[in-house]
Design an enzyme around this catalytic site. Structure first.
Site, PDB file in Angstrom:
ATOM      1  N   ASP A   9      -7.512  11.510  -0.618  1.00  0.00           N
ATOM      2  CA  ASP A   9      -7.585  12.895  -0.169  1.00  0.00           C
ATOM      3  C   ASP A   9      -8.641  13.061   0.920  1.00  0.00           C
ATOM      4  OD1 ASP A   9      -9.375  12.179  -2.171  1.00  0.00           O
ATOM      5  OD2 ASP A   9      -9.469  14.166  -3.061  1.00  0.00           O
ATOM      6  N   TYR A  29       6.082   2.779  -5.398  1.00  0.00           N
ATOM      7  CA  TYR A  29       7.447   2.527  -4.939  1.00  0.00           C
ATOM      8  C   TYR A  29       8.115   1.365  -5.662  1.00  0.00           C
ATOM      9  CZ  TYR A  29       6.450   5.736  -1.074  1.00  0.00           C
ATOM     10  OH  TYR A  29       6.123   6.839  -0.319  1.00  0.00           O
ATOM     11  N   ASP A  85       1.692   8.275   8.508  1.00  0.00           N
ATOM     12  CA  ASP A  85       2.315   9.357   9.272  1.00  0.00           C
ATOM     13  C   ASP A  85       1.267  10.330   9.801  1.00  0.00           C
ATOM     14  OD1 ASP A  85       4.657   8.131   8.600  1.00  0.00           O
ATOM     15  OD2 ASP A  85       5.613   9.904   7.734  1.00  0.00           O
ATOM     16  N   LYS A 113      -7.633   5.999  -5.058  1.00  0.00           N
ATOM     17  CA  LYS A 113      -8.133   7.072  -5.932  1.00  0.00           C
ATOM     18  C   LYS A 113      -8.808   6.428  -7.130  1.00  0.00           C
ATOM     19  CE  LYS A 113      -8.015  10.966  -6.064  1.00  0.00           C
ATOM     20  NZ  LYS A 113      -9.064  11.957  -5.642  1.00  0.00           N
ATOM     21  N   ASP A 154       1.787   4.959   3.017  1.00  0.00           N
ATOM     22  CA  ASP A 154       2.915   5.641   3.642  1.00  0.00           C
ATOM     23  C   ASP A 154       2.490   7.010   4.174  1.00  0.00           C
ATOM     24  OD1 ASP A 154       5.457   6.313   4.452  1.00  0.00           O
ATOM     25  OD2 ASP A 154       6.320   6.401   2.451  1.00  0.00           O
TER      26      ASP A 154
END
Length: 365
Positions: free
Chosen positions: A225, A138, A253, A193, A249
Site C-alpha cells: 500500500d 494467481y 500498471d 505485506k 501485477d
C-alpha cells in the site's frame, strides 16, 4: 549459424497489428537471416472457433523455439463457464507450463513523453519491477472454490524455491544496471505485506537470505500500500522492485501510468530455458483493425527479447540490434516524429512503425 526461430502469436484485437509491426522492425534491425518468425494460432478468437486457446501444435512450437513474441489476447464475452477470461489463459498456460517464473516490467520515462507526475523528466524514472510469476495468489487460477454460489476462496502459495529464484534474478538484474536515478545505488526493494500476512513475511525473510549473498546490492522494503504512494512521490529512488505475483501485477500498471501509459510498457516473462515477450497492454478490441494502436510497447518488448537471446547465446549481434531499435524509438519520441494516440498524437500504427524504421535507416547512413 542457424536463424533464431521466434514463435509468433498475433492473438486478438490489436495483437496482429502490433505484433507484425514489431516483427518487421526486429527483422530490419537484425537482418533477414538472423530471425525466423513462425506464425502460430492462439487466443480468444481461436478458442471461439475451435475450443482451444493454446493449441497443442502452438505450445510445441513455443516450447521448442528460441523465444516467443506475442501481440495480445482477449475478446469481450469470450469467457470460460466460471466467468474468467479466455484470452488471459493463453499466456497463463505458457507461463505455468514453461515455468516462466520472472515477469520483468521496465518502467522508463522517455525524452519527449510527458509524465502525469508534474515536474519529472526523462532519466529520473528508470526502474524495473520483477514479479514472481508462477506462485502467489494467481497460483489458485482454476483451483479456487466457489461453494454453492455463497462462498468463494482462493489461496496464496509462496514457496522457498519460488522466492529464492526470483530474488536471485532481481539482485542479479540490479548488478547489470546503473543504480537508482536518485543516488546511483544498486538497490532491490521487496514489496510485500509482511506486517499483516505470514505468507508475505516468509517472502521477505527469504529475500533477506538471498540479499546476504549480494552484499554489493542494497536491500530495501516497502509495504504494497505504501509502494503505491512511493511510486508517485519518489519514483527516482527505485532500481529493481521484487514482488509477489498479484502485488507485482498491480504496481506494474501504476508504474506504467507514471511514464505515459501502457502503450510504453514492455514485458518479458522469463524462465531457465524459455522467454515470452509482449506489450503489457490489453487487446483493445474497440480499436482493432483500424490502424490506431501504438506498437511501441511490443517493439520495446522485442528489444528485451534480443537482449535476452544475446546473453543466452553470446551473440553480440542481437544486443547491437536491440540498442539500434531503442535508439530509434528514443529519437522518434524525443523529436515527435510520430506521436501515437495514447500519447496525445494522431499517428497510426503504420506511421509509428515507419518513423522508427526511418530513424534506424538514418543512423546507418
Amino acid at each position: 549459424m542457424s536463424p533464431y526461430r521466434i514463435a509468433t502469436i498475433d492473438g486478438d484485437g490489436i495483437g496482429p497489428e502490433v505484433c507484425q509491426s514489431a516483427a518487421r522492425i526486429l527483422s530490419e534491425a537484425c537482418g533477414s537471416a538472423l530471425l525466423d518468425f513462425v506464425r502460430c494460432d492462439g487466443g480468444a478468437a481461436h478458442y471461439a472457433r475451435t475450443g482451444q486457446v493454446l493449441p497443442d501444435d502452438t505450445f510445441a512450437l513455443c516450447r521448442d523455439s528460441a523465444a516467443i513474441l506475442h501481440g495480445a489476447a482477449g475478446l469481450p464475452g469470450v469467457t470460460y463457464p466460471d466467468g474468467t477470461e479466455v484470452g488471459n489463459d493463453l499466456h497463463l498456460q505458457l507461463r505455468f507450463r514453461l515455468d516462466l517464473y520472472a515477469n520483468v516490467r521496465p518502467v522508463r520515462l522517455w525524452q519527449g513523453v510527458k509524465s502525469p507526475l508534474a515536474g519529472w523528466q526523462a532519466g529520473q524514472i528508470d526502474y524495473v519491477i520483477v514479479r514472481e510469476n508462477t506462485e502467489g495468489l494467481y497460483a489458485s487460477r482454476g483451483g479456487g472454490i466457489n461453494l454453492r454460489g455463497e462462498v468463494a476462496t482462493d489461496t496464496i502459495v509462496v514457496t522457498r524455491k519460488g522466492v529464492e529464484r526470483v530474488a536471485r534474478f532481481s539482485f542479479g538484474l540490479s548488478r547489470k544496471r546503473q543504480g537508482a536515478p536518485r543516488d546511483g545505488k544498486r538497490r532491490v526493494t521487496v514489496c510485500d505485506k509482511a506486517n499483516i500476512l505470514r505468507s508475505y513475511a516468509f517472502f521477505r525473510a527469504v529475500c533477506e537470505e538471498v540479499a546476504r549473498e549480494h552484499e554489493d546490492v542494497e536491500i530495501d522494503y516497502a509495504y504494497a500500500d505504501a509502494m503505491t504512494v512511493h511510486l508517485v512521490k519518489r519514483p527516482d529512488f527505485y532500481d529493481v522492485i521484487v514482488a509477489e505475483n498479484m502485488f507485482g501485477d498491480i504496481i506494474s500498471d501504476l508504474g506504467a501510468a507514471t511514464i505515459g501509459g501502457m502503450g510504453l510498457s514492455p514485458s518479458a516473462e522469463l524462465g531457465e530455458h524459455h522467454g515470452l515477450f509482449q506489450g503489457a497492454h490489453g487487446s483493445a478490441p474497440d480499436i482493432a483493425g483500424q490502424n490506431l494502436a501504438s506498437p511501441l510497447a511490443t517493439i520495446l518488448s522485442g528489444t528485451l527479447m534480443l537482449h535476452w537471446l544475446s546473453e543466452r547465446h553470446g551473440d553480440e549481434r542481437l544486443a547491437v540490434a536491440a540498442r539500434r531499435i531503442e535508439t530509434a524509438v528514443g529519437e522518434v519520441l524525443a523529436h515527435g516524429d510520430a506521436v501515437p494516440r495514447d500519447l496525445g498524437g494522431t499517428a497510426s500504427c503504420t506511421e509509428v512503425t515507419e518513423a522508427v524504421l526511418r530513424r534506424m535507416a538514418r543512423a546507418l547512413d
